[in-house]
Design an enzyme around this catalytic site. Structure first.
Site, PDB file in Angstrom:
ATOM      1  N   GLU A 276      45.696 -23.153 -18.183  1.00  0.00           N
ATOM      2  CA  GLU A 276      46.247 -24.470 -18.419  1.00  0.00           C
ATOM      3  C   GLU A 276      45.310 -25.306 -19.278  1.00  0.00           C
ATOM      4  O   GLU A 276      44.094 -25.246 -19.129  1.00  0.00           O
ATOM      5  CB  GLU A 276      46.475 -25.167 -17.079  1.00  0.00           C
TER       6      GLU A 276
ATOM      7  N   HIS B 293      45.190 -23.093 -12.458  1.00  0.00           N
ATOM      8  CA  HIS B 293      45.556 -24.502 -12.611  1.00  0.00           C
ATOM      9  C   HIS B 293      44.324 -25.265 -13.062  1.00  0.00           C
ATOM     10  O   HIS B 293      43.214 -24.948 -12.636  1.00  0.00           O
ATOM     11  CB  HIS B 293      46.054 -25.029 -11.261  1.00  0.00           C
ATOM     12  N   ASN B 294      44.508 -26.279 -13.912  1.00  0.00           N
ATOM     13  CA  ASN B 294      43.371 -27.069 -14.413  1.00  0.00           C
ATOM     14  C   ASN B 294      42.215 -26.139 -14.796  1.00  0.00           C
ATOM     15  O   ASN B 294      41.082 -26.335 -14.387  1.00  0.00           O
ATOM     16  CB  ASN B 294      42.866 -28.039 -13.338  1.00  0.00           C
TER      17      ASN B 294
ATOM     18  N   HIS C 274      40.690 -33.913 -17.469  1.00  0.00           N
ATOM     19  CA  HIS C 274      41.643 -34.362 -16.481  1.00  0.00           C
ATOM     20  C   HIS C 274      41.861 -35.856 -16.703  1.00  0.00           C
ATOM     21  O   HIS C 274      40.987 -36.657 -16.393  1.00  0.00           O
ATOM     22  CB  HIS C 274      41.104 -34.081 -15.080  1.00  0.00           C
TER      23      HIS C 274
ATOM     24  N   ASP D 294      44.997 -29.317 -20.531  1.00  0.00           N
ATOM     25  CA  ASP D 294      45.437 -30.708 -20.434  1.00  0.00           C
ATOM     26  C   ASP D 294      44.946 -31.444 -21.680  1.00  0.00           C
ATOM     27  O   ASP D 294      43.756 -31.681 -21.816  1.00  0.00           O
ATOM     28  CB  ASP D 294      44.746 -31.351 -19.219  1.00  0.00           C
TER      29      ASP D 294
ATOM     30  N   ASP E 268       0.834  -1.204   0.000  1.00  0.00           N
ATOM     31  CA  ASP E 268       0.000   0.000   0.000  1.00  0.00           C
ATOM     32  C   ASP E 268       0.875   1.264   0.000  1.00  0.00           C
ATOM     33  O   ASP E 268       0.374   2.372   0.168  1.00  0.00           O
ATOM     34  CB  ASP E 268      -0.959  -0.009   1.196  1.00  0.00           C
TER      35      ASP E 268
ATOM     36  N   GLU F 188      49.672 -29.018 -21.177  1.00  0.00           N
ATOM     37  CA  GLU F 188      50.024 -30.318 -20.612  1.00  0.00           C
ATOM     38  C   GLU F 188      49.723 -31.311 -21.722  1.00  0.00           C
ATOM     39  O   GLU F 188      48.573 -31.675 -21.948  1.00  0.00           O
ATOM     40  CB  GLU F 188      49.148 -30.629 -19.393  1.00  0.00           C
TER      41      GLU F 188
ATOM     42  N   ASP G  35      26.599 -12.641  15.733  1.00  0.00           N
ATOM     43  CA  ASP G  35      27.487 -12.128  16.779  1.00  0.00           C
ATOM     44  C   ASP G  35      28.859 -11.885  16.141  1.00  0.00           C
ATOM     45  O   ASP G  35      29.747 -12.727  16.238  1.00  0.00           O
ATOM     46  CB  ASP G  35      27.656 -13.164  17.909  1.00  0.00           C
TER      47      ASP G  35
END
Ligand code: NAG
Ligand code: NAG
Length: 766
Positions: free
Chosen positions: A360, A330-331, A375, A362, A176, A409, A661
């Site tokens: 990277e 990485h990866n 991977h 792979d 409202d 890689e 807290d």
């Protein structure tokens, strides 16, 4: 117990000085007549797509606040109708057409002009959508873009207005346009504030000037301002204001010089700040800043803890690559963990957008002669090498012009390596660096400046840059990375290298590391080695100075232990301490280590390169992180942080009625002697405006390498504290004086207006 300021003078002054009106600035007012936005507000049925087989219709609608998009399944009538929503502020971009892996997979079923993708900040996945008509798709694409633009270009005042407007709408349950006291009480709970009822009623009555028993938006703004009144800021203001109402130019200048330690620029800066942040035109004309303006300034980016000039690109970019820390992933292809995670092109886009400059890939032999990326020896899904390279081409330079290193890689057969070489050349074209920048054999690596806009391949190479003769391949191909990774011991240790691929490698030739002595005698600047985190850690401890010297000329790449199958990360600081450039982290995993990475690379325009301190760039340096006091010009500093207060801290537990807290911990990362942490006590039941007023002291021996991390946690007596927010920055980017720290979520995204207010002083240790 009452957690908010009760000083009636302050509240009175706020009412007197109110110049803050809502009508002219809320987002929605600016865009509600836009035809695209109108379509969004009316709502559309869009198909949400998760995969080829998961495509479901949902009803999407933009709420009245102009910020929240809400959706639910259209026919979910009785039972569990799940409704979801997100805010425009969470959306980073809209992609049009088949621009995601999911939409590409259904490209034959739905034409591109119906499809679009909402991309979110942080690690949240995309939302892939299909509209029923081109017009509808366009309305959503253009509409969302407009709203994103609006939210990104709002100034401090508009942001604050929007924030208040949002709260009002959330609390005004019966829509409202008014809020009664009961609704206000509920709102306070939502805002993370536990307040004495009497005091809340008192503020409510003061704001309800028409005595109607409810607040309209204007009155609510007053209420909100009294509620968020900052006693500690008011006190500081009073200390410098002659008449207690405003700061005249010279008073502001005095404040900037003595408290903010701004020195000579203070006079000019006082004028600029008044122009920029003072909302009252009449005060501005007098050359004065009101309390509103003062608060606006302190809450702005300029009043933040981070030196504004260090946010910009400000470092020398013409030094050899080895002189920089380089943000590295990485990866990169993984969105989740390393055993069964999902390989995705999106992971490359996310990393690059985060400023990553070393990705990277792979590579493994795929079927049909097409190399794939995943991977190896795991259940992670596969993506095509050529798609990764196309993605790289498109996204490599969106946030930074400086060079990207593609770390290969390589587990492929010679045949598929040749295919890789062809893809790299054809897709990347000129972007791929395949020749020496000046045609000369380098004595040192070229600079980020010289390599702007280039992608550098890091892989094995037949021979060096000096000899163009064929060499036997044998000692070039045993991959220390694979073996050290512990991943691929069953691979044939020696495979052949494709000449075509080898020819694409120029400045980043992977070689085996044979010790620092060997490197000193035979190492070439364009040769680089990879080290597992444990190897690097050991070398850093046993031969810190050698490692630092080595890294002045050659680059080193550090990667996480193969045992981290959950994609967890190691502490990158230990590697930066010895000057390692490519400290590769799993970008997909949020937490302390990525906070440090984001913190280090937040400076220098987030360009992904940070110049190492001078004692790490001189080949004969004697610096050792274990003995920082042996360094020339050693000058330890005392850092004193008075943690004053917190503002609108995020809720950790969304349950209504749960109040936090909070406590603040300051953590220092740097050379071993600098590692330290101190924390405040916790404040019971107040995440809205807790006041700690506690001072934490540190001594920093190597300020050039130190990072400072502020963490806010919800104290828990019985179990671990819950994370609420954090902010990490290099010590060298700290601004002294009264500063706000704008907190980030676990994912590294902004959570305005959550902040901490601190008083920082830095002095020489005497
Ligand atoms: C904060 O601490 C300082 C010094 O200990 C004290 O002077 C000041 O009054 C305190 N402020 C508040 C709001 O408690
Ligand atoms: C903030 O720090 C400065 C320098 O240490 C100090 O002079 C000042 O009193 C502090 N402010 C407050 C409110 O304690």
């Amino acid at each position: 117990y009452d957690c908010i300021n009760q000083n009636p003078d302050v509240a009175e002054s706020v009412l007197r000085n109110h110049m803050w009106t809502i009508e002219d600035s809320a987002v929605i007012i600016c865009i509600q007549d836009d035809p695209h936005v109108k379509v969004m507000m009316a709502g559309s049925t869009l198909r949400k797509v998760k995969s080829r087989s998961w495509k479901k219709q949902r009803h999407f609608r933009l709420l009245e606040d102009g910020m929240t998009i809400w959706y639910k399944s259209r026919w979910a009538g009785r039972g569990h109708s799940t409704c979801e929503y997100f805010s425009i502020t969470e959306v980073e971009a809209v992609r049009e057409g088949h621009q995601s892996e999911v939409l590409l997979s259904i490209a034959e079923e739905f034409p591109a002009d119906l499809c679009f993708t909402l991309v979110f900040h942080g690690r949240q996945g995309n939302l892939d959508l299909v509209a029923e008509s081109t017009e509808e798709a366009q309305a959503w694409i253009q509409g969302v873009r407009k709203l994103i633009h609006k939210t990104q270009t709002m100034d401090e005042k508009e942001r604050l207005d929007q924030w208040v407007w949002d709260w009002f709408n959330k609390a005004d349950k019966n829509k409202d346009g008014k809020m009664n006291f009961k609704e206000v009480r509920k709102l306070l709970k939502m805002m993370n504030v536990e307040m004495n009822e009497e005091h809340a009623l008192h503020l409510f009555t003061m704001a309800d000037k028409s005595e109607s028993g409810s607040l309209e938006i204007e009155q609510f703004v007053h209420f909100y301002k009294m509620l968020t009144q900052r006693d500690e800021v008011w006190k500081v203001f009073q200390d410098f204001s002659g008449d207690g109402e405003k700061l005249m130019l010279e008073e502001l200048e005095n404040f900037l010089r003595t408290e903010q330690q701004e020195g000579e620029q203070s006079a000019q800066h006082a004028q600029e700040l008044t122009d920029r942040y003072e909302p009252s035109e009449s005060a501005k004309k007098q050359g004065a800043m009101t309390f509103d303006g003062f608060q606006m300034y302190l809450c702005s980016q300029e009043g933040s803890i981070f030196k504004p000039e260090h946010r910009q690109l400000h470092q020398d970019m013409s030094q050899p690559l080895s002189h920089y820390f380089i943000s590295s992933s990485h990866n990169t292809y993984l969105l989740e963990n390393q055993l069964r995670g999902h390989s995705s092109l999106e992971a490359y886009i996310k990393a690059l957008k985060r400023g990553c400059r070393c990705v990277e890939v792979d590579c493994w032999d795929g079927s049909d002669g097409e190399p794939v990326v995943y991977h190896g020896h795991t259940l992670t899904s596969k993506i095509l090498f050529k798609d990764v390279i196309s993605t790289l081409k498109e996204y490599a330079f969106k946030v930074s012009d400086f060079p990207v290193i593609l770390s290969l890689e390589n587990h492929c057969s010679v045949e598929q390596q040749t295919v890789m070489a062809q893809h790299l050349s054809q897709i990347l074209g000129d972007t791929l660096l395949t020749t020496l920048v000046d045609g000369l054999i380098p004595q040192q690596l070229p600079s980020p400046q010289e390599l702007k806009g280039k992608i550098l391949l890091k892989a094995k190479k037949i021979g060096g840059l000096e000899v163009c003769l064929d060499e036997t391949l044998t000692d070039e191909v045993s991959d220390e990375e694979e073996m050290a990774n512990g991943e691929c011991s069953d691979d044939p240790p020696k495979s052949k290298l494709s000449r075509e691929l080898s020819d694409l490698v120029v400045y980043c030739k992977s070689v085996h590391f044979h010790g620092f002595e060997h490197a000193r005698l035979h190492g070439k600047c364009y040769e680089m080695s990879s080290f597992s985190e444990s190897k690097a850690k050991k070398l850093a401890k046993e031969a810190g100075t050698d490692f630092v010297q080595y890294n002045t000329k050659q680059m080193s790449r550090i990667y996480p232990s193969g045992l981290r199958t959950d994609s967890s990360n190691y502490n990158p600081q230990e590697m930066w301490n010895v000057g390692c450039q490519i400290v590769a982290l799993n970008f997909q995993t949020a937490g302390l280590e990525m906070d440090l990475n984001d913190g280090l690379f937040r400076q220098n325009g987030c360009c992904g390169y940070v110049l190492k301190p001078d004692f790490m760039r001189d080949g004969s340096t004697q610096f050792s992180p274990e003995k920082p006091d042996g360094k020339q010009g050693y000058k330890p500093l005392r850092l004193s942080i008075q943690v004053m207060s917190g503002q609108q801290l995020p809720k950790v537990n969304q349950k209504e009625g749960s109040i936090v807290d909070p406590l603040v911990r300051v953590e220092i990362y740097g050379v071993p002697q600098d590692q330290a942490r101190e924390e405040t006590s916790h404040i019971n039941n107040n995440g809205f405006n807790p006041v700690w007023n506690e001072t934490l002291n540190f001594v920093i021996h190597t300020p050039e390498l130190a990072l400072v991390r502020f963490v806010v946690e919800d104290y828990d007596k019985a179990s671990r504290n819950d994370f609420m927010g954090q902010f990490t920055l290099p010590f060298t980017c700290l601004q002294a004086g009264y500063r706000h720290i704008h907190l980030l979520s676990r994912d590294g995204t902004a959570i305005p207006p959550s902040s901490l207010f601190v008083n920082i002083s830095i002095s020489e240790l005497t």
